[in-house]
Motif scaffolding. Structure first.
Motif, PDB file in Angstrom:
ATOM      1  N   SER A 141      29.167  16.088 -14.074  1.00  0.00           N
ATOM      2  CA  SER A 141      30.478  16.302 -13.865  1.00  0.00           C
ATOM      3  C   SER A 141      31.459  15.830 -14.909  1.00  0.00           C
ATOM      4  O   SER A 141      31.069  14.961 -15.534  1.00  0.00           O
ATOM      5  N   VAL A 142      32.172  16.579 -15.299  1.00  0.00           N
ATOM      6  CA  VAL A 142      33.028  16.552 -16.677  1.00  0.00           C
ATOM      7  C   VAL A 142      34.666  16.444 -16.264  1.00  0.00           C
ATOM      8  O   VAL A 142      35.165  17.218 -15.603  1.00  0.00           O
ATOM      9  N   GLY A 143      35.327  15.319 -16.617  1.00  0.00           N
ATOM     10  CA  GLY A 143      36.718  15.131 -16.335  1.00  0.00           C
ATOM     11  C   GLY A 143      37.323  15.031 -17.761  1.00  0.00           C
ATOM     12  O   GLY A 143      36.786  14.543 -18.576  1.00  0.00           O
ATOM     13  N   SER A 164      39.961  10.663 -12.679  1.00  0.00           N
ATOM     14  CA  SER A 164      40.167  11.336 -11.467  1.00  0.00           C
ATOM     15  C   SER A 164      39.713  12.791 -11.553  1.00  0.00           C
ATOM     16  O   SER A 164      39.298  13.497 -10.520  1.00  0.00           O
ATOM     17  N   ALA A 165      39.871  13.196 -12.702  1.00  0.00           N
ATOM     18  CA  ALA A 165      39.520  14.794 -13.126  1.00  0.00           C
ATOM     19  C   ALA A 165      38.072  15.043 -12.837  1.00  0.00           C
ATOM     20  O   ALA A 165      37.519  16.198 -12.271  1.00  0.00           O
ATOM     21  N   LYS A 170      33.248  16.582  -9.743  1.00  0.00           N
ATOM     22  CA  LYS A 170      32.046  16.393  -8.873  1.00  0.00           C
ATOM     23  C   LYS A 170      32.404  16.918  -7.413  1.00  0.00           C
ATOM     24  O   LYS A 170      31.319  17.425  -6.915  1.00  0.00           O
ATOM     25  N   GLY A 171      33.404  16.539  -6.752  1.00  0.00           N
ATOM     26  CA  GLY A 171      33.672  17.106  -5.417  1.00  0.00           C
ATOM     27  C   GLY A 171      33.768  18.530  -5.244  1.00  0.00           C
ATOM     28  O   GLY A 171      33.369  19.036  -4.174  1.00  0.00           O
ATOM     29  N   THR A 172      34.134  19.499  -6.409  1.00  0.00           N
ATOM     30  CA  THR A 172      34.214  20.833  -6.089  1.00  0.00           C
ATOM     31  C   THR A 172      33.598  21.605  -6.762  1.00  0.00           C
ATOM     32  O   THR A 172      33.363  22.886  -6.435  1.00  0.00           O
ATOM     33  N   ALA A 173      32.529  20.956  -7.563  1.00  0.00           N
ATOM     34  CA  ALA A 173      31.531  21.787  -8.410  1.00  0.00           C
ATOM     35  C   ALA A 173      30.416  21.994  -7.573  1.00  0.00           C
ATOM     36  O   ALA A 173      29.747  23.327  -7.910  1.00  0.00           O
ATOM     37  N   GLY A 174      30.088  21.537  -6.467  1.00  0.00           N
ATOM     38  CA  GLY A 174      28.711  21.783  -5.622  1.00  0.00           C
ATOM     39  C   GLY A 174      27.703  21.203  -6.655  1.00  0.00           C
ATOM     40  O   GLY A 174      28.083  20.763  -7.583  1.00  0.00           O
ATOM     41  N   ARG A 175      26.460  21.479  -6.298  1.00  0.00           N
ATOM     42  CA  ARG A 175      25.490  21.093  -6.902  1.00  0.00           C
ATOM     43  C   ARG A 175      25.140  21.940  -7.950  1.00  0.00           C
ATOM     44  O   ARG A 175      25.132  23.137  -8.073  1.00  0.00           O
ATOM     45  N   ARG A 176      24.634  21.382  -9.157  1.00  0.00           N
ATOM     46  CA  ARG A 176      24.200  22.119 -10.479  1.00  0.00           C
ATOM     47  C   ARG A 176      25.177  22.731 -11.154  1.00  0.00           C
ATOM     48  O   ARG A 176      24.999  23.759 -11.808  1.00  0.00           O
TER      49      ARG A 176
END
Length: 183
Positions: A141-143, A164-165, A170-176
């Motif tokens: 996950s990258v912000g 925060s980003a 992380k919350g919206t990307a789903g897995r992988r």
């Protein structure tokens, strides 16, 4: 050499040796032994300089997704390989235009002097990692935070916004990492 000159030279030699040793220890302390990336202290000093000099700088915060599961499923050696490969990929992506660091655990940080191609970073980081004859899937996950968008250009505020980003990613990307990266 006469004894008087030797007596004067010995303390200077001692101080020079001591200074060289301390310089080496400081440089070592600013590099993560596993990944070779700068540690928080080493990265922070350079990142603050980049922010002062480059109005278009972008701060990135990265976190390996499901890292605990990777360690539990494949062992800590596999986790170490995942960290080292992620660091190598991040450093390669930064190239001459940015600086990568490891904050600790599975958290990485980078700063780019100008707006980077985040999609290419995401593609590079989500490539499977070869370990013990297997290909282990990874997701990061990258912000990001564009420093010019902050009311006051500070590294602390940029890291807070990037954090925060990252959690939004992380919350919206789903897995992988199936969702494309947003800016």
């Amino acid at each position: 050499m006469d004894t008087q000159a030797l007596a004067l030279a010995l303390p200077l030699i001692g101080w020079a040796s001591h200074t060289a040793l301390l310089t080496h220890r400081l440089a070592t302390a600013r590099r993560d032994p596993l990944t070779g990336l700068r540690t928080r202290a080493g990265w922070t000093a350079l990142a603050e300089r980049v922010i002062r000099r480059h109005r278009d700088a972008v701060v990135l915060l990265l976190d390996l997704d499901d890292f605990k599961n990777l360690n539990d499923s494949h062992g800590h050696a596999a986790g170490d390989v995942a960290l080292a490969v992620t660091a190598e990929r991040l450093a390669a992506w930064c190239g001459r235009h940015g600086i990568a660091g490891r904050l600790g655990g599975d958290e990485f940080v980078a700063i780019a002097r100008q707006a980077p191609d985040l999609e290419s970073l995401h593609r590079a980081l989500r490539q499977p990692i070869a370990y013990a004859g297997r290909r282990l899937p990874v997701s990061v996950s990258v912000g990001s935070c564009h420093v010019k968008d902050l009311p006051v250009r500070s590294l602390s505020d940029a890291l807070t916004a990037a954090d925060s980003a990252m959690y939004a990613d992380k919350g919206t990307a789903g897995r992988r990492g199936t969702r494309p990266l947003s800016r």
